[in-house]
Design a protein around this motif. Structure first.
Motif, PDB file in Angstrom:
ATOM      1  N   VAL A   1      13.511  -0.139   8.524  1.00 52.54           N
ATOM      2  CA  VAL A   1      13.234  -0.447   7.116  1.00 52.54           C
ATOM      3  C   VAL A   1      12.652   0.770   6.422  1.00 52.54           C
ATOM      4  O   VAL A   1      13.042   1.123   5.311  1.00 52.54           O
ATOM      5  N   ARG A   2      11.731   1.434   7.157  1.00 47.42           N
ATOM      6  CA  ARG A   2      11.127   2.596   6.526  1.00 47.42           C
ATOM      7  C   ARG A   2      12.137   3.704   6.241  1.00 47.42           C
ATOM      8  O   ARG A   2      12.097   4.391   5.234  1.00 47.42           O
ATOM      9  N   ALA A   3      13.058   3.848   7.185  1.00 43.91           N
ATOM     10  CA  ALA A   3      14.100   4.864   6.973  1.00 43.91           C
ATOM     11  C   ALA A   3      14.919   4.528   5.732  1.00 43.91           C
ATOM     12  O   ALA A   3      15.217   5.395   4.893  1.00 43.91           O
ATOM     13  N   ARG A   4      15.280   3.237   5.594  1.00 45.91           N
ATOM     14  CA  ARG A   4      16.066   2.847   4.432  1.00 45.91           C
ATOM     15  C   ARG A   4      15.261   3.055   3.155  1.00 45.91           C
ATOM     16  O   ARG A   4      15.781   3.512   2.139  1.00 45.91           O
ATOM     17  N   ALA A   5      13.996   2.736   3.259  1.00 41.86           N
ATOM     18  CA  ALA A   5      13.141   2.918   2.077  1.00 41.86           C
ATOM     19  C   ALA A   5      13.070   4.389   1.680  1.00 41.86           C
ATOM     20  O   ALA A   5      13.051   4.729   0.490  1.00 41.86           O
ATOM     21  N   ARG A   6      13.068   5.265   2.688  1.00 40.75           N
ATOM     22  CA  ARG A   6      13.020   6.691   2.368  1.00 40.75           C
ATOM     23  C   ARG A   6      14.276   7.100   1.596  1.00 40.75           C
ATOM     24  O   ARG A   6      14.209   7.830   0.611  1.00 40.75           O
ATOM     25  N   GLU A   7      15.407   6.581   2.052  1.00 38.69           N
ATOM     26  CA  GLU A   7      16.655   6.906   1.350  1.00 38.69           C
ATOM     27  C   GLU A   7      16.592   6.421  -0.090  1.00 38.69           C
ATOM     28  O   GLU A   7      16.970   7.128  -1.026  1.00 38.69           O
ATOM     29  N   LEU A   8      16.105   5.178  -0.221  1.00 38.36           N
ATOM     30  CA  LEU A   8      15.986   4.605  -1.563  1.00 38.36           C
ATOM     31  C   LEU A   8      15.109   5.482  -2.438  1.00 38.36           C
ATOM     32  O   LEU A   8      15.453   5.813  -3.583  1.00 38.36           O
ATOM     33  N   GLU A   9      13.975   5.845  -1.874  1.00 41.34           N
ATOM     34  CA  GLU A   9      13.028   6.648  -2.636  1.00 41.34           C
ATOM     35  C   GLU A   9      13.659   7.962  -3.061  1.00 41.34           C
ATOM     36  O   GLU A   9      13.544   8.380  -4.221  1.00 41.34           O
TER      37      GLU A   9
ATOM     38  N   ARG B   1      10.922   2.266 -15.588  1.00 37.19           N
ATOM     39  CA  ARG B   1      11.386   1.289 -14.590  1.00 37.19           C
ATOM     40  C   ARG B   1      11.771   1.958 -13.285  1.00 37.19           C
ATOM     41  O   ARG B   1      11.421   1.489 -12.196  1.00 37.19           O
ATOM     42  N   LEU B   2      12.509   3.022 -13.402  1.00 41.64           N
ATOM     43  CA  LEU B   2      12.930   3.721 -12.187  1.00 41.64           C
ATOM     44  C   LEU B   2      11.724   4.221 -11.406  1.00 41.64           C
ATOM     45  O   LEU B   2      11.679   4.145 -10.170  1.00 41.64           O
ATOM     46  N   LEU B   3      10.741   4.756 -12.139  1.00 43.49           N
ATOM     47  CA  LEU B   3       9.544   5.254 -11.472  1.00 43.49           C
ATOM     48  C   LEU B   3       8.870   4.137 -10.687  1.00 43.49           C
ATOM     49  O   LEU B   3       8.486   4.308  -9.521  1.00 43.49           O
ATOM     50  N   LEU B   4       8.758   3.024 -11.357  1.00 40.20           N
ATOM     51  CA  LEU B   4       8.091   1.902 -10.705  1.00 40.20           C
ATOM     52  C   LEU B   4       8.835   1.470  -9.447  1.00 40.20           C
ATOM     53  O   LEU B   4       8.240   1.212  -8.393  1.00 40.20           O
ATOM     54  N   LEU B   5      10.160   1.412  -9.547  1.00 37.15           N
ATOM     55  CA  LEU B   5      10.971   1.070  -8.384  1.00 37.15           C
ATOM     56  C   LEU B   5      10.737   2.072  -7.260  1.00 37.15           C
ATOM     57  O   LEU B   5      10.576   1.709  -6.093  1.00 37.15           O
ATOM     58  N   ALA B   6      10.699   3.358  -7.645  1.00 38.11           N
ATOM     59  CA  ALA B   6      10.490   4.389  -6.635  1.00 38.11           C
ATOM     60  C   ALA B   6       9.119   4.246  -5.988  1.00 38.11           C
ATOM     61  O   ALA B   6       8.965   4.451  -4.774  1.00 38.11           O
ATOM     62  N   VAL B   7       8.143   3.902  -6.817  1.00 32.73           N
ATOM     63  CA  VAL B   7       6.800   3.707  -6.263  1.00 32.73           C
ATOM     64  C   VAL B   7       6.827   2.581  -5.227  1.00 32.73           C
ATOM     65  O   VAL B   7       6.244   2.701  -4.146  1.00 32.73           O
ATOM     66  N   HIS B   8       7.523   1.521  -5.546  1.00 39.16           N
ATOM     67  CA  HIS B   8       7.635   0.411  -4.581  1.00 39.16           C
ATOM     68  C   HIS B   8       8.362   0.850  -3.318  1.00 39.16           C
ATOM     69  O   HIS B   8       7.952   0.497  -2.192  1.00 39.16           O
ATOM     70  N   ALA B   9       9.414   1.631  -3.509  1.00 37.91           N
ATOM     71  CA  ALA B   9      10.143   2.118  -2.334  1.00 37.91           C
ATOM     72  C   ALA B   9       9.217   2.943  -1.456  1.00 37.91           C
ATOM     73  O   ALA B   9       9.223   2.832  -0.225  1.00 37.91           O
ATOM     74  N   ASN B  10       8.439   3.785  -2.129  1.00 39.37           N
ATOM     75  CA  ASN B  10       7.468   4.595  -1.402  1.00 39.37           C
ATOM     76  C   ASN B  10       6.476   3.723  -0.662  1.00 39.37           C
ATOM     77  O   ASN B  10       6.057   4.015   0.468  1.00 39.37           O
TER      78      ASN B  10
ATOM     79  N   THR C   1      -8.510  21.104 -12.766  1.00 44.86           N
ATOM     80  CA  THR C   1      -7.456  20.749 -13.723  1.00 44.86           C
ATOM     81  C   THR C   1      -6.123  20.624 -13.023  1.00 44.86           C
ATOM     82  O   THR C   1      -5.813  21.419 -12.144  1.00 44.86           O
ATOM     83  N   GLY C   2      -5.316  19.652 -13.443  1.00 48.90           N
ATOM     84  CA  GLY C   2      -3.987  19.509 -12.843  1.00 48.90           C
ATOM     85  C   GLY C   2      -2.967  19.179 -13.897  1.00 48.90           C
ATOM     86  O   GLY C   2      -3.272  18.577 -14.924  1.00 48.90           O
ATOM     87  N   TYR C   3      -1.728  19.617 -13.634  1.00 47.39           N
ATOM     88  CA  TYR C   3      -0.638  19.389 -14.572  1.00 47.39           C
ATOM     89  C   TYR C   3       0.604  19.089 -13.747  1.00 47.39           C
ATOM     90  O   TYR C   3       1.148  19.969 -13.088  1.00 47.39           O
ATOM     91  N   LEU C   4       1.026  17.821 -13.768  1.00 51.26           N
ATOM     92  CA  LEU C   4       2.127  17.401 -12.910  1.00 51.26           C
ATOM     93  C   LEU C   4       3.147  16.609 -13.703  1.00 51.26           C
ATOM     94  O   LEU C   4       2.822  15.989 -14.710  1.00 51.26           O
ATOM     95  N   LEU C   5       4.372  16.592 -13.206  1.00 49.91           N
ATOM     96  CA  LEU C   5       5.394  15.718 -13.771  1.00 49.91           C
ATOM     97  C   LEU C   5       5.060  14.281 -13.430  1.00 49.91           C
ATOM     98  O   LEU C   5       4.525  13.988 -12.356  1.00 49.91           O
ATOM     99  N   LYS C   6       5.404  13.390 -14.333  1.00 49.81           N
ATOM    100  CA  LYS C   6       5.124  11.975 -14.096  1.00 49.81           C
ATOM    101  C   LYS C   6       5.751  11.489 -12.807  1.00 49.81           C
ATOM    102  O   LYS C   6       5.188  10.648 -12.106  1.00 49.81           O
ATOM    103  N   GLN C   7       6.957  12.005 -12.523  1.00 48.68           N
ATOM    104  CA  GLN C   7       7.641  11.429 -11.366  1.00 48.68           C
ATOM    105  C   GLN C   7       6.970  11.778 -10.031  1.00 48.68           C
ATOM    106  O   GLN C   7       7.358  11.248  -8.996  1.00 48.68           O
ATOM    107  N   ARG C   8       5.995  12.624 -10.066  1.00 47.78           N
ATOM    108  CA  ARG C   8       5.288  12.913  -8.815  1.00 47.78           C
ATOM    109  C   ARG C   8       4.490  11.733  -8.295  1.00 47.78           C
ATOM    110  O   ARG C   8       4.085  11.714  -7.129  1.00 47.78           O
ATOM    111  N   ILE C   9       4.272  10.736  -9.139  1.00 46.30           N
ATOM    112  CA  ILE C   9       3.487   9.600  -8.634  1.00 46.30           C
ATOM    113  C   ILE C   9       4.267   8.807  -7.582  1.00 46.30           C
ATOM    114  O   ILE C   9       3.691   8.006  -6.844  1.00 46.30           O
ATOM    115  N   VAL C  10       5.579   9.028  -7.537  1.00 45.59           N
ATOM    116  CA  VAL C  10       6.378   8.298  -6.544  1.00 45.59           C
ATOM    117  C   VAL C  10       5.880   8.590  -5.126  1.00 45.59           C
ATOM    118  O   VAL C  10       5.660   7.690  -4.316  1.00 45.59           O
ATOM    119  N   ASP C  11       5.670   9.884  -4.877  1.00 50.23           N
ATOM    120  CA  ASP C  11       5.142  10.254  -3.563  1.00 50.23           C
ATOM    121  C   ASP C  11       3.629  10.084  -3.594  1.00 50.23           C
ATOM    122  O   ASP C  11       2.877  11.036  -3.780  1.00 50.23           O
TER     123      ASP C  11
END
Lengths: 606, 216
Positions: free
Chosen positions: A435-443, A414-423, B104-114
Motif C-alpha cells: 500500500v505504501r508503495a502505491r501511495a508513493r506512486e500516487l504522491e 484540491r490536488l495538494l490536499l489529495l497529495a497530502v493524504h497520499a503522503n 526565515t523560509g520561502y517555499l512553494l506551497k506544494q512542498r507541504i505534500v512531503d
C-alpha cells in the motif's frame, strides 16, 4: 482640426481669393502705417509749396485717411469682401491726387490721378455690398468711369497750362478734353444713379433699410459733383478753392456713408451669401465651416449639428450624439442637400436675427455641410469601434485572471490536499509495504500534476504579475530565459498601473523574447519599460539575425492587435543581420470609457 | 512548537494544519487575511508563523507585508512564507529583511505534500536557519550571465553552492551528496573563494551572502 492663420494663395488654377483673416491683419497694419506716413509727408510738402490757407493742405490727407479707415475696418470685418481693399485703394489714390510740391515728379503724379478718385467712388458704389460688380451694365459703366478719369485726363496735362508734363501749349485741346470729360463723366454719373435707384427699388425691405441710406447718398454724390462744377462755372469764371473743397467733402462723405452702413451691420444678405460662396469656391478647408458661417451670420455662438440617418439623431463635429437645444434664446434651422436632411444650424435668436438669412446660408453651404456630416459620422463609427475593441481586450484579460485564479485556488488546492493524504498513507507505519508503495506512486503522480498545473496557470497569467506587478513579473520571465539580458524599469509602481495595460505589456515582452530566443538566435537581450506621460513604453532589443516583420509570427501579430485595440502602437525595427527591436506604446490611463487600470475586479471580487 | 497558520483558502488551510499537527506542531491560531495574521501573531506569540503570501484584502503580497510587520515587533518569531510561484526578488528581499536574526523560509506551497521534509524545514527555521525553495535557487543559479565565475565551478561545486543557497548545513550537504564533511568544507571554501564571498560562520548568513551574489 487644422488651424487657420497662414495665408494661402490659389495654386495652378490661377484664381486668387482674398486672404483669410490671419494674414489680413498684418497687411492692414502695414497699409495703415504707410497711409499715415504718406499723409504726413504730403502735409509737409504742402506746407512749403502752397500759399493757400493752411487748412487746405490737410484736406486731401484727411479725406484719404477717412477712406483708409473705412477700408481697414471693412477688410477686417469681412476678409472675403473686396469693398475693404477698394476703399483702401481709393484712400491711396486720394493721397496721390492731393500731392502738391515743386518737384516735377510730384506734380506729375498729382496731375495724372487728379480725377481718379471719382472713378473709384463710382466703382465702390457699383460694387457694394459684396465687393464684386454685378451685371454687364455695371461693369461697362465702371470701366467707362476709369476711362473718363484716366484717358480723358491725358490731353489736359499734355496740352494744358504749364506744368511738368506739358508737351505743347494748346489750351484749345485741353479745353475740348475737359468739356468731353465733363460730358462723359456726367453720363457715367447719371447711369450710376439710375442703377443704384433700381437696386433700391428691387431690394426687399430688410435690404432696403441697410442699403438705402448709402445708395441715396451715393446717388446724390454722383449727381452733385458734375452739377456743382456746372453751377460754379455759370457763376464765375475762376475755379474757386471752395468748389474743390465742396467736391472733396462730398467724396469723403461716401466713405463715411460706407462706414455708417457697416457699423449698422448693414452688409446685406446677398453680400454674406456671396462671401460664403467665395469661401466655398476658394479657400474651403475642413473644419472651418462653423467659423465661416459664424462670420457670415455675425453670430459667434453658431453651432453645427450633423444628421446621422441610421442613428436617427444629431451628432456634433466629433461624432458624439447631441440633443437639439431647447433654450428660448437658441433657434434651430434645418439644412438639406437636395431633399435629404443633412443637419441643422443652431444660432442665437437675437444675433443672427433673420431666419431667411440663416436658411439661405444653409442652402449655400449644404454640400460642405454634407461632407462634414459624413466625416462626423465616420468619426463616430470609428470611436465606437475603438471602444468595443478595447472592451474586448479588457474582458479577455479579466477572463485570464479569473481562470488563473480558479486554477490556483480551486484545482491546485484540491490536488495538494489529495497529495497530502497520499503522503499520509505513504508514511503510515501501519500500512503494508504494498500500500505504501502505491501511495508513493500516487504522491509522485500528484506532485507532477501539481507542477504542471502551476506552470499552466503561470502561462495564463504569471503569479508575479498579479501579486507584485510588472517589474517583478518581467524579472522572473527574464530569469528563465537562457540568454543574458538587461532589464530597465522606470516609473512603473504597482499602484500606478494595473489591469489590461500591464498584462499586455508583459505579453509583448514575453512574445518578443520568445521570438528572439527561438528564431533569431540572439545572444543578448535588452528590455526597457517606462511609464511616462500616461504611456507605458516597452522596448525589447536583441542582437539576433534580424529581418523580422510584424506579419511574420502569429504570436507577435496577435500581441500587436491587442496593443492596438487598447489604443497603443507596436513597431518593429529589424534589419537582416542587424538585430531586432520591438517597441510598443500602450496608453496607461482610461480610454474610450474602458478603465485600463484595475477596475471592477477590485479586492472584493478576487 | 506553537504555530500560527495564515491561509485564506479553506481547503489548503486544513491541509496545512493536518500536516503540521501530524508532525507534532501545535496550531494555536489560524488567520484568513493580512491584518488578522498580525493580530493573531501578536496575541499568541507563537514560535513560528506559516503564511501564504497572497491573501486578502488586496490579493497581492499581504502575507509578506504582515510577516514584515510581525518581525518589527516580534523578531524572535520564525516566518515561513508559502508561494504559488517563487520569485527571485522576493527571496532577496526576505533575506534582507531577516537581518541578522535569521529564521526565515520561502517555499512553494506544494512542498507541504512531503510532510516530513516540510516540517523538518520548519523546525530548522525555528532554530534560526534560513531555508529557500530549491526551485528559486535553481532559477537563480540557472540565470544566464555574461562571463561569470559560476560557469567556472565544477558540477560538484555547483551542487554544493545550490545546497548552500537552500540553507543546508555542511553536515546535511555531506549526507545528501555522500561526501565527508571535510570534503564539503573544502568545496565550500573553494566556492567562497571563487565567488569572492567573505566566509560566514552560520548557515543563515551564508544563505544571504550567496543569494545576494546570485541576485545581482
Amino acid at each position: 482640426m487644422p488651424t487657420g492663420g497662414l495665408p494661402r494663395e490659389r495654386d495652378g488654377a490661377g484664381r486668387r481669393s482674398a486672404a483669410p483673416a490671419g494674414a489680413v491683419k498684418l497687411v492692414v497694419a502695414e497699409l495703415a502705417g504707410v497711409g499715415v506716413l504718406l499723409g504726413i509727408i504730403e502735409i509737409a510738402l504742402g506746407a512749403t509749396a502752397v500759399h493757400d490757407p493752411w487748412w487746405t493742405i490737410v484736406l486731401w490727407p484727411a479725406a484719404a485717411w477717412i477712406y483708409l479707415l473705412a477700408g481697414i475696418a471693412a477688410w477686417r470685418r469681412r476678409p472675403y469682401n473686396r469693398i475693404g481693399p477698394l476703399l483702401i485703394a481709393a484712400g491711396f489714390v486720394l493721397l496721390a491726387s492731393g500731392l502738391v510740391g515743386d518737384e516735377p515728379a510730384i506734380e506729375a503724379i498729382a496731375l495724372i490721378v487728379a480725377t481718379l478718385p471719382y472713378a473709384l467712388v463710382v466703382h465702390l458704389l457699383h460694387a457694394f455690398p459684396s465687393g464684386r460688380l454685378q451685371g454687364r451694365l455695371s461693369v461697362l459703366t465702371v470701366a467707362a468711369g476709369y476711362a473718363v478719369c484716366l484717358l480723358l485726363q491725358v490731353p489736359q496735362y499734355l496740352f494744358g497750362p504749364e506744368t511738368a508734363l506739358q508737351v505743347a501749349d494748346r489750351p484749345d485741346l485741353a479745353d475740348a478734353a475737359l468739356r468731353l470729360q465733363w460730358t462723359a463723366g456726367s453720363a457715367v454719373m447719371v447711369v450710376t444713379a439710375v442703377i443704384l435707384a433700381r437696386r433700391v427699388r428691387d431690394a426687399d425691405p430688410s435690404e432696403r433699410r441697410a442699403l438705402g441710406g448709402l445708395y441715396l447718398y451715393g446717388i446724390l454724390a454722383v449727381l452733385l459733383v458734375p452739377l456743382s462744377s456746372q453751377v460754379a462755372r455759370a457763376w464765375t469764371d475762376e475755379v474757386s478753392v471752395w468748389l474743390g473743397v465742396a467736391q472733396l467733402g462730398i467724396v469723403a462723405g461716401v466713405a463715411v456713408a460706407f462706414l455708417a452702413a457697416m457699423v449698422r451691420g448693414g452688409f446685406a444678405r446677398s453680400a454674406r451669401i456671396e462671401e460664403l460662396a467665395a469661401w466655398l469656391a476658394g479657400d474651403m478647408r475642413a473644419g472651418e465651416l462653423r467659423d465661416v458661417l459664424a462670420e457670415a451670420l455675425g453670430d459667434p455662438t453658431v453651432e453645427l449639428l450633423y444628421w446621422a440617418p441610421d442613428r436617427g439623431r444629431h451628432l456634433d463635429v466629433d461624432g458624439r450624439p447631441v440633443a437639439l437645444p431647447d433654450a428660448p434664446t437658441r433657434a434651430v434651422v434645418d439644412v438639406s442637400h437636395g431633399d435629404r436632411k443633412v443637419g441643422a444650424i443652431v444660432h442665437d435668436r437675437a444675433l443672427a436675427g433673420d431666419e431667411g438669412l440663416v436658411r439661405a446660408a444653409g442652402r449655400a453651404v449644404a454640400l460642405a455641410f454634407d461632407n462634414e456630416r459624413l466625416m462626423a459620422d465616420l468619426r463616430a463609427s470609428r470611436e465606437a469601434l475603438r471602444a468595443s475593441r478595447a472592451r474586448i481586450v479588457a474582458a479577455a484579460d479579466d477572463e485570464r485572471r479569473r481562470i488563473a485564479r480558479d486554477l490556483h485556488d480551486g484545482l491546485q488546492a484540491r490536488l495538494l490536499l489529495l497529495a497530502v493524504h497520499a503522503n499520509g498513507v505513504r508514511t503510515d507505519a501501519q500500512a503494508s509495504a504494498q500500500v505504501r508503495a502505491r501511495a508513493r506512486e500516487l504522491e509522485a503522480g500528484l506532485d507532477e500534476a501539481i507542477t504542471e498545473l502551476r506552470e499552466l496557470a503561470q502561462g495564463v497569467v504569471p503569479a508575479a504579475l498579479t501579486e507584485r506587478g510588472l517589474a517583478a513579473a518581467l524579472e522572473d520571465l527574464l530569469d528563465r530565459v537562457p540568454i543574458p539580458s538587461r532589464l530597465e524599469v522606470g516609473g512603473v509602481t504597482r499602484t500606478a498601473l494595473r489591469g489590461a495595460a500591464e498584462s499586455t505589456a508583459y505579453f509583448v515582452v514575453s512574445e518578443a523574447v520568445a521570438n528572439a530566443v527561438k528564431h533569431a538566435g540572439a545572444r543578448e537581450l535588452d528590455v526597457a519599460v517606462r511609464l511616462s506621460d500616461g504611456w507605458l513604453r516597452v522596448e525589447v532589443r536583441d542582437d539576433g539575425a534580424g529581418g523580422a516583420r510584424l506579419g511574420d509570427g502569429a504570436g507577435l501579430r496577435s500581441m500587436a492587435d491587442r496593443v492596438e485595440a487598447l489604443g497603443g502602437e507596436v513597431a518593429i525595427a529589424s534589419e537582416p543581420g542587424g538585430g531586432t527591436c520591438v517597441a510598443a506604446r500602450i496608453p496607461a490611463l482610461a480610454r474610450h470609457g474602458v478603465d485600463l487600470l484595475d477596475r471592477a475586479t477590485g479586492p472584493a471580487d478576487r | 512548537m506553537r504555530v500560527v497558520v495564515a491561509e485564506d483558502q479553506a481547503l489548503l488551510r486544513e491541509g496545512l494544519v493536518l500536516v503540521l499537527e501530524r508532525d507534532g506542531f501545535e496550531v494555536v491560531g489560524t488567520a484568513g487575511d493580512g491584518p488578522d495574521l498580525v493580530r493573531k501573531a501578536r496575541a499568541h506569540k507563537p514560535d513560528a508563523v506559516v503564511a501564504d503570501i497572497r491573501m486578502p484584502p488586496t490579493q497581492t503580497d499581504e502575507g509578506l507585508r504582515a510577516a514584515l510587520e510581525i518581525r518589527q515587533t516580534h523578531p524572535q518569531i520564525a516566518i515561513l512564507l508559502l508561494s504559488q510561484h517563487v520569485q527571485r526578488r522576493l527571496a532577496q528581499e526576505l533575506l534582507e529583511q531577516a537581518g541578522a536574526v535569521g529564521g526565515t523560509g520561502y517555499l512553494l506551497k506544494q512542498r507541504i505534500v512531503d510532510g516530513e521534509t516540510f516540517c523538518s524545514d520548519l523546525r530548522r527555521i525555528c532554530r534560526g536557519a534560513s531555508v529557500l525553495d530549491p526551485e528559486v535557487v535553481a532559477t537563480m543559479l540557472g540565470r544566464a550571465r555574461r562571463d561569470d565565475p559560476i560557469e567556472r565551478l565544477t558540477p560538484r561545486r555547483r551542487e554544493v553552492l545550490a545546497l548552500m543557497a537552500e540553507g543546508w548545513t555542511n553536515a546535511a550537504i555531506a549526507r545528501r551528496l555522500t561526501l565527508t564533511e571535510k570534503a564539503v568544507l573544502k568545496h565550500v571554501a573553494h566556492v567562497y573563494q571563487e565567488l569572492g564571498l567573505t566566509t560566514h560562520p552560520d548557515e543563515h548568513r551564508r544563505v544571504r551572502a550567496v543569494i545576494q551574489y546570485l541576485g545581482r
